[in-house]
Enzyme design. Structure first.
Site, PDB file in Angstrom:
ATOM      1  N   GLU A  80      20.476  85.392 -42.424  1.00 37.47           N
ATOM      2  CA  GLU A  80      21.692  84.642 -42.238  1.00 37.47           C
ATOM      3  C   GLU A  80      21.776  83.580 -43.374  1.00 37.47           C
ATOM      4  O   GLU A  80      20.862  83.000 -43.686  1.00 37.47           O
ATOM      5  CB  GLU A  80      21.784  84.257 -40.906  1.00 37.47           C
ATOM      6  CG  GLU A  80      21.679  85.597 -39.927  1.00 37.47           C
ATOM      7  CD  GLU A  80      22.195  84.953 -38.406  1.00 37.47           C
ATOM      8  OE1 GLU A  80      22.048  85.879 -37.521  1.00 37.47           O
ATOM      9  OE2 GLU A  80      22.315  83.893 -38.089  1.00 37.47           O
ATOM     10  N   CYS A  83      12.017  77.343 -32.121  1.00 39.68           N
ATOM     11  CA  CYS A  83      13.161  78.078 -33.042  1.00 39.68           C
ATOM     12  C   CYS A  83      13.129  79.508 -32.716  1.00 39.68           C
ATOM     13  O   CYS A  83      12.069  80.376 -32.619  1.00 39.68           O
ATOM     14  CB  CYS A  83      12.303  77.578 -34.580  1.00 39.68           C
ATOM     15  SG  CYS A  83      13.306  78.395 -35.815  1.00 39.68           S
ATOM     16  N   CYS A 111      23.659  76.834 -46.415  1.00 43.34           N
ATOM     17  CA  CYS A 111      22.373  76.885 -45.843  1.00 43.34           C
ATOM     18  C   CYS A 111      21.579  78.235 -45.871  1.00 43.34           C
ATOM     19  O   CYS A 111      22.230  79.247 -45.528  1.00 43.34           O
ATOM     20  CB  CYS A 111      22.517  76.528 -44.253  1.00 43.34           C
ATOM     21  SG  CYS A 111      20.851  76.394 -43.360  1.00 43.34           S
ATOM     22  N   CYS A 131       9.623  84.327 -39.577  1.00 46.37           N
ATOM     23  CA  CYS A 131       8.916  83.138 -40.211  1.00 46.37           C
ATOM     24  C   CYS A 131       7.895  83.402 -39.386  1.00 46.37           C
ATOM     25  O   CYS A 131       7.710  83.606 -38.229  1.00 46.37           O
ATOM     26  CB  CYS A 131       9.709  81.655 -39.859  1.00 46.37           C
ATOM     27  SG  CYS A 131       8.725  80.355 -40.229  1.00 46.37           S
ATOM     28  N   CYS A 154       7.547  77.904 -34.633  1.00 45.66           N
ATOM     29  CA  CYS A 154       7.598  76.494 -33.960  1.00 45.66           C
ATOM     30  C   CYS A 154       8.235  77.000 -32.536  1.00 45.66           C
ATOM     31  O   CYS A 154       8.964  77.846 -32.602  1.00 45.66           O
ATOM     32  CB  CYS A 154       8.652  75.706 -34.837  1.00 45.66           C
ATOM     33  SG  CYS A 154       8.165  75.268 -36.486  1.00 45.66           S
ATOM     34  N   CYS A 160      21.835  74.915 -36.584  1.00 43.98           N
ATOM     35  CA  CYS A 160      20.086  75.065 -36.762  1.00 43.98           C
ATOM     36  C   CYS A 160      19.564  75.571 -35.991  1.00 43.98           C
ATOM     37  O   CYS A 160      19.615  75.207 -34.517  1.00 43.98           O
ATOM     38  CB  CYS A 160      19.738  73.593 -36.872  1.00 43.98           C
ATOM     39  SG  CYS A 160      20.315  72.500 -38.035  1.00 43.98           S
TER      40      CYS A 160
END
Ligand code: SAH
Ligand code: SF4
Length: 382
Positions: free
Chosen positions: A95, A122, A108, A115, A119, A346
């Site tokens: 995205e 996230c 962004c 990933c 974390c 975010c």
């Protein structure tokens, strides 16, 4: 014999484009014309490159292509934020988000499909890691956004004024491709965006911060999220490898590395209710960060997603935290949430992609088992 794959010129730096031109028997100054067509005018059809000779255009069409990721979906938020879901080769999706703010337009950009840092707060991390994006797929996001807003007339005259590497993925774990793409963002033959307006955000891959310091001048943001190692080990597992003191020492070197580099390094701090938002955490933060390089702290109230297990703190608690830090000498801002009605805020990037990706993954595994083939490029999109 299978047909030779065409070379994708979208991710080529100036030097690489010159080498390519020489390679196919052209003068290297042609690289400038090609780059301008691609990045200033977002042209992907060689036939439209009217100042190139007919024979050269034919040769280009034979061996090369200009190929950005495919737009699967585009959403526009009521606050003007736009989100694109992009299909990349191999069945994954990433995205890209555009955030207009007065004269500023911030893009962004994603660097990986999924990933590996994982974390705990996230949604991208929850998806797992699929693969690195190529430089063409990274700069392709800037290309697509620029194309959406129409060709610019002069350098600097287009709505993408700023880029933040804060989409999906850890950019410093895809170092070479991210740096190649950022070079094109900075280059006048690319997007001509100044170093202050390109920000790389990292969860703290210490050796790569040092490498970046040598290779390319851009603004740096660090995903700090905790004021001590015990808590950061939990929230950002990479901390077990590169603990806070090592990370802050690397930031200091980055800051010292180039004269007049930047005003400051940004520290991002996602605020999680009852986890890292207590007065004690604010006190520890002040202690940890004072007497360092110039720092700007950016508080990000947690953006929820299903089954995250975390909550956003109440507004008065965020304001009190913010006030304490500012009162104690840490320059601190609160990031406003943009595009949350389209899941573009975010940490929310993945949304519908997760299902799609998982499905594609499962499908690929089936193909793998059935045929033993390693190439799932022909997997149907579901
Ligand atoms: N991987 C890089 C860049 C992408 S994340 C990094 O971690 O820095 C961009 C920012 O959004 C990071 O600071 C990240 O920690 C933060 N973030 C992730 N999930 C979030 C969530 N659910 N709510 C608010 N911020 C989040
Ligand atoms: Fe990866 Fe950044 Fe999400 Fe952590 S916050 S899992 S590093 S994308």
């Amino acid at each position: 014999m299978t047909e030779q794959a065409k070379v994708n010129l979208l991710g080529f730096s100036y030097a690489e484009m010159e080498a390519f031109c020489l390679d196919i028997g052209e003068k290297k100054f042609r690289a400038q014309q090609l780059l301008k067509w691609i990045h200033h005018h977002q042209v992907d059809d060689f036939e439209q490159m009217t100042d190139l000779g007919k024979a050269f255009r034919a040769k280009l069409a034979e061996v090369a292509e200009i190929r950005a990721p495919i737009v699967l979906q585009e959403n526009i938020s009521r606050d003007g934020t736009r989100k694109w879901v992009l299909q990349v080769d191999g069945g994954g999706a990433v995205e890209t988000v555009f955030i207009p703010d007065g004269r500023r337009g911030t893009l962004c950009v994603s660097s990986q499909v999924g990933c590996s840092v994982d974390c705990s707060f996230c949604s991208t991390g929850k998806q797992g890691f699929q693969r690195d994006l190529s430089s063409a797929e990274i700069i392709g996001q800037v290309w697509l956004a620029s194309k959406t807003f129409g060709p610019r007339r002069n350098l600097g005259e287009h709505p993408v004024t700023n880029v933040v590497m804060m989409g999906m993925g850890e950019p410093l774990l895809n170092y070479d491709n991210v740096v190649r793409a950022m070079r094109i963002m900075k280059d006048d033959l690319g997007y001509g965006i100044s170093k202050r307006r390109i920000t790389l955000s990292t969860s703290g891959v210490v050796p790569m911060i040092d490498r970046l310091s040598q290779d390319l001048d851009v603004s740096l943001a660090i995903s700090l999220h905790a004021p001590n190692d015990a808590l950061r080990d939990v929230l950002v597992p990479l901390n077990r490898k590169y603990p806070l003191e090592e990370l802050l020492a690397a930031c200091q070197r980055y800051s010292d590395g180039v004269e007049h580099r930047h005003k400051s390094i940004t520290m991002e701090y996602v605020m999680l209710k009852g986890v890292n938002d207590q007065p004690e955490h604010a006190r520890q933060l002040v202690k940890l960060l004072r007497n360092r390089m110039p720092i700007k702290l950016n508080l990000i109230p947690f953006n929820p997603f299903p089954h995250s297990g975390y909550e956003r703190p109440a507004k008065p608690d965020v304001l009190a935290f913010h006030k304490y830090l500012n009162d104690n000498g840490l320059m601190t801002t609160i990031r406003t949430t943009r595009g949350d009605d389209i899941d573009a805020a975010c940490g929310q990037l993945v949304g519908e992609v997760m299902d799609r990706t998982r499905r594609a993954e499962r499908w690929q595994q089936t193909v793998f088992l059935r045929t033993g083939a390693g190439d799932a490029h022909n997997a149907p999109q579901q």
